[in-house]
Design an enzyme around this catalytic site. Structure first.
Site, PDB file in Angstrom:
ATOM      1  N   TRP A 149      19.763  -3.614  33.453  1.00  0.00           N
ATOM      2  CA  TRP A 149      18.947  -2.363  33.683  1.00  0.00           C
ATOM      3  C   TRP A 149      18.597  -2.142  32.750  1.00  0.00           C
ATOM      4  CZ3 TRP A 149      20.470  -0.363  29.301  1.00  0.00           C
ATOM      5  CH2 TRP A 149      21.323  -1.326  28.168  1.00  0.00           C
ATOM      6  N   ASN A 150      17.835  -2.180  31.614  1.00  0.00           N
ATOM      7  CA  ASN A 150      17.503  -1.853  30.826  1.00  0.00           C
ATOM      8  C   ASN A 150      15.780  -1.988  31.059  1.00  0.00           C
ATOM      9  OD1 ASN A 150      17.290  -4.827  30.438  1.00  0.00           O
ATOM     10  ND2 ASN A 150      16.363  -4.610  28.588  1.00  0.00           N
ATOM     11  N   GLY A 226      19.692 -11.572  31.772  1.00  0.00           N
ATOM     12  CA  GLY A 226      21.157 -10.966  31.513  1.00  0.00           C
ATOM     13  C   GLY A 226      22.071 -10.997  30.390  1.00  0.00           C
ATOM     14  N   GLY A 227      22.996 -10.973  30.931  1.00  0.00           N
ATOM     15  CA  GLY A 227      23.768 -11.878  29.484  1.00  0.00           C
ATOM     16  C   GLY A 227      24.695 -13.423  29.154  1.00  0.00           C
ATOM     17  N   GLU A 248      17.156 -16.138  31.237  1.00  0.00           N
ATOM     18  CA  GLU A 248      16.385 -15.195  30.089  1.00  0.00           C
ATOM     19  C   GLU A 248      18.033 -14.028  29.120  1.00  0.00           C
ATOM     20  OE1 GLU A 248      13.320 -15.262  28.365  1.00  0.00           O
ATOM     21  OE2 GLU A 248      12.256 -16.722  29.614  1.00  0.00           O
ATOM     22  N   LEU A 249      17.869 -14.651  27.920  1.00  0.00           N
ATOM     23  CA  LEU A 249      19.212 -14.387  27.813  1.00  0.00           C
ATOM     24  C   LEU A 249      19.390 -12.799  26.592  1.00  0.00           C
ATOM     25  CD1 LEU A 249      21.293 -17.366  28.654  1.00  0.00           C
ATOM     26  CD2 LEU A 249      20.724 -15.198  30.185  1.00  0.00           C
ATOM     27  N   CYS A 282      16.090  -7.145  24.468  1.00  0.00           N
ATOM     28  CA  CYS A 282      16.875  -8.651  24.068  1.00  0.00           C
ATOM     29  C   CYS A 282      16.371  -8.548  23.010  1.00  0.00           C
ATOM     30  CB  CYS A 282      16.385  -9.028  25.310  1.00  0.00           C
ATOM     31  SG  CYS A 282      14.484  -9.353  25.544  1.00  0.00           S
ATOM     32  N   GLU A 381      25.966  -9.608  19.887  1.00  0.00           N
ATOM     33  CA  GLU A 381      25.023  -8.795  19.807  1.00  0.00           C
ATOM     34  C   GLU A 381      25.444  -7.322  20.433  1.00  0.00           C
ATOM     35  OE1 GLU A 381      22.730  -9.525  24.355  1.00  0.00           O
ATOM     36  OE2 GLU A 381      21.090  -9.198  23.143  1.00  0.00           O
ATOM     37  N   GLU A 458       9.218 -17.187  30.356  1.00  0.00           N
ATOM     38  CA  GLU A 458       8.225 -16.642  31.348  1.00  0.00           C
ATOM     39  C   GLU A 458       6.997 -16.304  31.056  1.00  0.00           C
ATOM     40  OE1 GLU A 458      11.519 -13.513  32.348  1.00  0.00           O
ATOM     41  OE2 GLU A 458      11.922 -14.309  33.880  1.00  0.00           O
TER      42      GLU A 458
END
Ligand code: NDP
Length: 489
Positions: A149-150, A226-227, A248-249, A282, A381, A458
């Site tokens: 969502w961020n 995401g996580g 991508e975590l 992140c 985190e 990415e």
């Protein structure tokens, strides 16, 4: 309440089921969102699969695909004010940040639009007589893109732009928290003129939408942000379709400050590194490793700055710091602070919701000082506005402490000694190192993590190759007939 529709196979549709999206600044529902179920996902993936071989998309030249991306970039730029407002309303991210970020997102579509027809195959000087051989790069297939969502517009751009440039088709799932900006973006995708089915955008929940999408047999490629815990589900889901998967975590990014650093400038970078987007980023520079000689003055300056940050309505251009996106985030942050204090950390400032804001998911900019590297605040985190500070004694100690984490996304080094900065940067286990700066991004540079921070990159040309497969083509150039293989000569 505003009503949103999802976008499947070139059409805007209501879903049978819906859910409400909450304005984090007021804690009130403001929009009704479609909740995509298994049938919706199946239709979107089938449409993407059909579109992959439809001449309207498959027979476009790479240059024509690039032009569509340029058009998308222009439309995105025009719609930036409206999309920024939507993102601010849905996530609580301050309007200053959303406005400046969306303008730059267009550059990602332009970069990959330009790269679309520069993706070459390779002629091979093959070790056989009367034979030619070459390699073609072909689109990998249907892409399932999943974002948190961020920063949904940005995180989807880094997936959609290279995927479309490479000729793939995409089903994009927004997060159930704050999905509005992506449904606003769907209008722009439609207007840009992509053939039906090339891009579908769904909003739904992780289990009934995300799980079905990532395990769908027609999906060939998964691009997930995401996580780490959700990433494990995604990898298990992909056991069904064996889709090529990039992840991508999260991060627990260290920022190392040496005693010769320019402290005023470093403090500005540290404040931006941890408190921008209320820490819900992140790459947040969430672990400050400060040389013992400068620990006190650095902490003093940071405390003064943190306490002076203007907290307020995310819609106001004056506001420097908005609410968190969800109540769940706020509870998680409070819990992690409590556990860290129980572990011996010292609260320097913050640590609770601000008293002046009874409504909204606000949380004060917070600084914790720790002396145990295994403290929860240095290992887990927050994904929130909490800076955890740990002193170090020398270069080796800084490197050891920086690498003492299962994550490895970003890092920062502040010093006037460039030789030392280069030495340290080579030994930090992280996908990004910023020296005397923080938070720089560009479509030209790859981005991604080590360890629990993810797999793959990415950004940059590398990311586009990841949306292709190599096909090897062999050609016999002799006119002589092929001899009978069962006749010995
Ligand atoms: P989550 O991992 O909870 O969710 C990410 C996405 O996965 C959401 O769209 C979610 O849907 C979806 N999802 C949930 N369950 C499943 C499932 N079983 N199968 C497929 N998809 C599923 O992350 P958060 O939303 O909490 O975001 C925060 C995390 O994202 C942090 O760890 C942060 O560090 C990381 N992040 C990483 C970035 C990077 O580039 N490295 C950038 C930004 C964030 P739903 O929301 O509906 O549950």
């Amino acid at each position: 309440m505003r009503e949103f529709q999802h976008y499947i196979d070139g059409r805007f549709e209501h879903a049978e089921r819906t859910f409400e999206s909450i304005d984090p600044a007021t804690q009130t529902p403001w929009a009704r969102m479609p909740r995509a179920g298994a049938d919706d996902v199946d239709r979107a993936v089938n449409a993407a699969h059909r579109a992959l071989n439809d001449p309207d998309w498959a027979e476009l030249t790479a240059t024509q695909r690039g032009r569509l991306l340029f058009r998308l970039a222009d439309l995105l730029e025009q719609a930036a004010p409206e999309l920024a407002e939507m993102e601010t309303r849905d996530t609580g991210k301050i309007i200053r940040e959303t406005k400046s970020q969306i303008g730059y997102i267009a550059e990602y579509y332009r970069y990959y639009g330009g790269l679309a027809d520069k993706l070459d195959g390779r002629y091979v000087s093959i070790d056989k007589t009367d034979t030619e051989a070459y390699q073609r790069r072909e689109p990998i297939g249907v892409v399932a893109a999943i974002v948190p969502w961020n920063s949904q517009l940005f995180l989807s751009a880094v997936k959609l732009a290279p995927a479309l440039a490479a000729g793939c088709t995409v089903v994009l799932k927004a997060s159930e928290e704050a999905p509005a900006p992506l449904l606003g973006f769907a209008r722009i995708v439609h207007e840009a003129g992509f053939p039906s089915g090339v891009v579908s955008i769904l909003t739904g929940f992780g289990d009934d939408c995300g799980r079905v999408l990532t395990s769908h047999p027609l999906v060939a490629r998964i691009a997930f942000t995401g996580g780490p815990e959700t990433a494990r589900h995604v990898v298990r889901n992909s056991a069904n379709n064996l889709a090529y998967t990039t992840l991508e975590l999260g991060g627990k990014s260290p920022v190392i400050v040496f005693p010769d650093a320019d402290l005023d400038s470093t403090v500005n970078a540290l404040v931006a590194g941890i408190f921008a987007a209320s820490g819900q980023s992140c790459v947040a520079g969430s672990r400050l490793l400060a040389h013992r000689d400068i620990l006190e003055p650095l902490l003093e300056q940071l405390k003064t700055r943190a306490q002076a940050i203007r907290i307020g309505s995310p819609q106001s251009m004056e506001t420097e710091f908005g609410p968190l996106a969800t109540q769940r985030q706020r509870e998680h942050i409070q819990d992690l602070i409590t556990r860290s204090l129980d572990f011996g950390a010292t609260l320097i400032t913050g640590g609770k919701p601000p008293e002046a804001f009874a409504e909204g998911f606000y949380f004060e900019p917070t600084i914790l000082l720790c002396d145990r590297p295994d403290s929860p605040c240095l290992q887990e985190e927050f994904f929130g506005p909490v800076l955890s500070v740990l002193p170090f004694d020398d270069e080796q100690d800084a490197i050891t402490k920086a690498n003492d984490t299962p994550f490895g996304l970003a890092s920062g080094i502040f010093t006037r000694d460039l030789a030392s900065a280069k030495r340290v940067s080579a030994r930090i286990r992280a996908g990004v190192v910023w020296i005397n700066t923080y938070r720089m991004i560009s479509p030209l540079m790859p981005f991604g993590g080590y360890g629990l921070s993810g797999l793959g990159r990415e950004g940059g040309p590398e990311a586009m190759l990841d949306y292709t497969r190599v096909k090897s083509v062999w050609i016999r150039t002799s006119d002589d007939p092929i001899s009978d293989p069962f006749v010995m000569r």
